[in-house]
Write a protein that holds these residues in place. Structure first.
Motif, PDB file in Angstrom:
ATOM      1  N   LEU A  21       0.844  -1.175   0.000  1.00  0.00           N
ATOM      2  CA  LEU A  21       0.000   0.000   0.000  1.00  0.00           C
ATOM      3  C   LEU A  21       0.884   1.231   0.000  1.00  0.00           C
ATOM      4  O   LEU A  21       2.078   1.155   0.210  1.00  0.00           O
ATOM      5  N   TYR A  22       0.292   2.375  -0.285  1.00  0.00           N
ATOM      6  CA  TYR A  22       1.052   3.611  -0.249  1.00  0.00           C
ATOM      7  C   TYR A  22       1.213   4.046   1.184  1.00  0.00           C
ATOM      8  O   TYR A  22       0.313   3.937   1.994  1.00  0.00           O
ATOM      9  N   GLY A  23       2.372   4.535   1.477  1.00  0.00           N
ATOM     10  CA  GLY A  23       2.639   5.019   2.820  1.00  0.00           C
ATOM     11  C   GLY A  23       2.971   6.489   2.787  1.00  0.00           C
ATOM     12  O   GLY A  23       2.431   7.241   1.992  1.00  0.00           O
ATOM     13  N   HIS A  24       3.893   6.891   3.575  1.00  0.00           N
ATOM     14  CA  HIS A  24       4.290   8.299   3.726  1.00  0.00           C
ATOM     15  C   HIS A  24       4.872   8.851   2.430  1.00  0.00           C
ATOM     16  O   HIS A  24       5.762   8.266   1.831  1.00  0.00           O
ATOM     17  N   ASN A  25       4.350   9.991   1.986  1.00  0.00           N
ATOM     18  CA  ASN A  25       4.821  10.687   0.776  1.00  0.00           C
ATOM     19  C   ASN A  25       4.776   9.821  -0.472  1.00  0.00           C
ATOM     20  O   ASN A  25       5.629   9.930  -1.342  1.00  0.00           O
ATOM     21  N   GLY A  26       3.796   8.954  -0.597  1.00  0.00           N
ATOM     22  CA  GLY A  26       3.639   8.134  -1.790  1.00  0.00           C
ATOM     23  C   GLY A  26       4.617   6.978  -1.884  1.00  0.00           C
ATOM     24  O   GLY A  26       4.632   6.267  -2.875  1.00  0.00           O
ATOM     25  N   GLU A  27       5.438   6.769  -0.872  1.00  0.00           N
ATOM     26  CA  GLU A  27       6.381   5.645  -0.869  1.00  0.00           C
ATOM     27  C   GLU A  27       5.622   4.347  -0.659  1.00  0.00           C
ATOM     28  O   GLU A  27       4.768   4.257   0.211  1.00  0.00           O
ATOM     29  N   ARG A  28       5.888   3.338  -1.494  1.00  0.00           N
ATOM     30  CA  ARG A  28       5.209   2.053  -1.394  1.00  0.00           C
ATOM     31  C   ARG A  28       5.777   1.236  -0.244  1.00  0.00           C
ATOM     32  O   ARG A  28       6.984   1.087  -0.120  1.00  0.00           O
ATOM     33  N   ILE A  29       4.898   0.729   0.590  1.00  0.00           N
ATOM     34  CA  ILE A  29       5.312  -0.064   1.741  1.00  0.00           C
ATOM     35  C   ILE A  29       4.655  -1.429   1.654  1.00  0.00           C
ATOM     36  O   ILE A  29       3.440  -1.525   1.519  1.00  0.00           O
ATOM     37  N   CYS A  30       5.434  -2.484   1.712  1.00  0.00           N
ATOM     38  CA  CYS A  30       4.894  -3.840   1.668  1.00  0.00           C
ATOM     39  C   CYS A  30       4.418  -4.232   3.058  1.00  0.00           C
ATOM     40  O   CYS A  30       5.143  -4.086   4.032  1.00  0.00           O
ATOM     41  N   THR A  31       3.190  -4.720   3.149  1.00  0.00           N
ATOM     42  CA  THR A  31       2.636  -5.109   4.443  1.00  0.00           C
ATOM     43  C   THR A  31       3.112  -6.487   4.880  1.00  0.00           C
ATOM     44  O   THR A  31       3.093  -6.799   6.058  1.00  0.00           O
ATOM     45  N   GLY A  32       3.512  -7.331   3.912  1.00  0.00           N
ATOM     46  CA  GLY A  32       3.926  -8.686   4.248  1.00  0.00           C
ATOM     47  C   GLY A  32       2.749  -9.584   4.585  1.00  0.00           C
ATOM     48  O   GLY A  32       2.919 -10.667   5.111  1.00  0.00           O
ATOM     49  N   MET A  33       1.528  -9.139   4.290  1.00  0.00           N
ATOM     50  CA  MET A  33       0.327  -9.908   4.610  1.00  0.00           C
ATOM     51  C   MET A  33      -0.489 -10.164   3.350  1.00  0.00           C
ATOM     52  O   MET A  33      -0.453  -9.382   2.411  1.00  0.00           O
ATOM     53  N   HIS A  34      -1.230 -11.268   3.357  1.00  0.00           N
ATOM     54  CA  HIS A  34      -2.127 -11.571   2.246  1.00  0.00           C
ATOM     55  C   HIS A  34      -3.420 -10.776   2.359  1.00  0.00           C
ATOM     56  O   HIS A  34      -4.055 -10.451   1.372  1.00  0.00           O
ATOM     57  N   LYS A  35      -3.824 -10.461   3.588  1.00  0.00           N
ATOM     58  CA  LYS A  35      -5.021  -9.656   3.816  1.00  0.00           C
ATOM     59  C   LYS A  35      -4.632  -8.494   4.712  1.00  0.00           C
ATOM     60  O   LYS A  35      -3.849  -8.645   5.642  1.00  0.00           O
ATOM     61  N   PHE A  36      -5.183  -7.320   4.402  1.00  0.00           N
ATOM     62  CA  PHE A  36      -4.841  -6.129   5.179  1.00  0.00           C
ATOM     63  C   PHE A  36      -6.058  -5.213   5.225  1.00  0.00           C
ATOM     64  O   PHE A  36      -6.695  -4.966   4.209  1.00  0.00           O
ATOM     65  N   GLY A  37      -6.356  -4.693   6.381  1.00  0.00           N
ATOM     66  CA  GLY A  37      -7.498  -3.794   6.536  1.00  0.00           C
ATOM     67  C   GLY A  37      -7.120  -2.366   6.220  1.00  0.00           C
ATOM     68  O   GLY A  37      -6.499  -2.090   5.209  1.00  0.00           O
ATOM     69  N   SER A  38      -7.460  -1.467   7.092  1.00  0.00           N
ATOM     70  CA  SER A  38      -7.190  -0.044   6.899  1.00  0.00           C
ATOM     71  C   SER A  38      -6.370   0.487   8.065  1.00  0.00           C
ATOM     72  O   SER A  38      -6.422  -0.052   9.165  1.00  0.00           O
ATOM     73  N   LEU A  39      -5.638   1.572   7.827  1.00  0.00           N
ATOM     74  CA  LEU A  39      -4.944   2.282   8.895  1.00  0.00           C
ATOM     75  C   LEU A  39      -5.705   3.574   9.134  1.00  0.00           C
ATOM     76  O   LEU A  39      -5.907   4.366   8.214  1.00  0.00           O
ATOM     77  N   ILE A  40      -6.128   3.771  10.367  1.00  0.00           N
ATOM     78  CA  ILE A  40      -6.969   4.913  10.705  1.00  0.00           C
ATOM     79  C   ILE A  40      -6.214   5.795  11.690  1.00  0.00           C
ATOM     80  O   ILE A  40      -5.823   5.344  12.766  1.00  0.00           O
ATOM     81  N   GLY A  41      -5.994   7.068  11.303  1.00  0.00           N
ATOM     82  CA  GLY A  41      -5.262   8.012  12.142  1.00  0.00           C
ATOM     83  C   GLY A  41      -6.055   8.434  13.374  1.00  0.00           C
ATOM     84  O   GLY A  41      -7.265   8.183  13.490  1.00  0.00           O
TER      85      GLY A  41
END
Length: 63
Positions: A9-29
């Motif tokens: 998924l996209y992380g900070h400043n558009g940098e792609r970050i791999c979650t290492g998971m097959h399923k991933f929900g959402s990150l809520i600030g």
């Protein structure tokens, strides 16, 4: 059998970050407000203080 790729998924400043998971929900600030029956697509990132209205659909940022 075909190996499943791991999502990212996209992380900070558009940098792609791999979650290492097959399923991933959402990150809520912090201090986000999510209305009744709102839908957050898998991999969605909500910045702190985001307000999601009721019945709203939030899509993941396109790759």
């Amino acid at each position: 059998m075909k190996e499943r790729t791991k999502p990212s998924l996209y992380g900070h400043n558009g940098e792609r970050i791999c979650t290492g998971m097959h399923k991933f929900g959402s990150l809520i600030g912090d201090n986000c407000r999510i209305g009744a029956n709102a839908v957050l697509s898998p991999g969605t990132l909500l910045k702190p203080g985001t307000i999601v209205k009721r019945l709203e659909l939030i899509e993941q940022d396109p790759l």
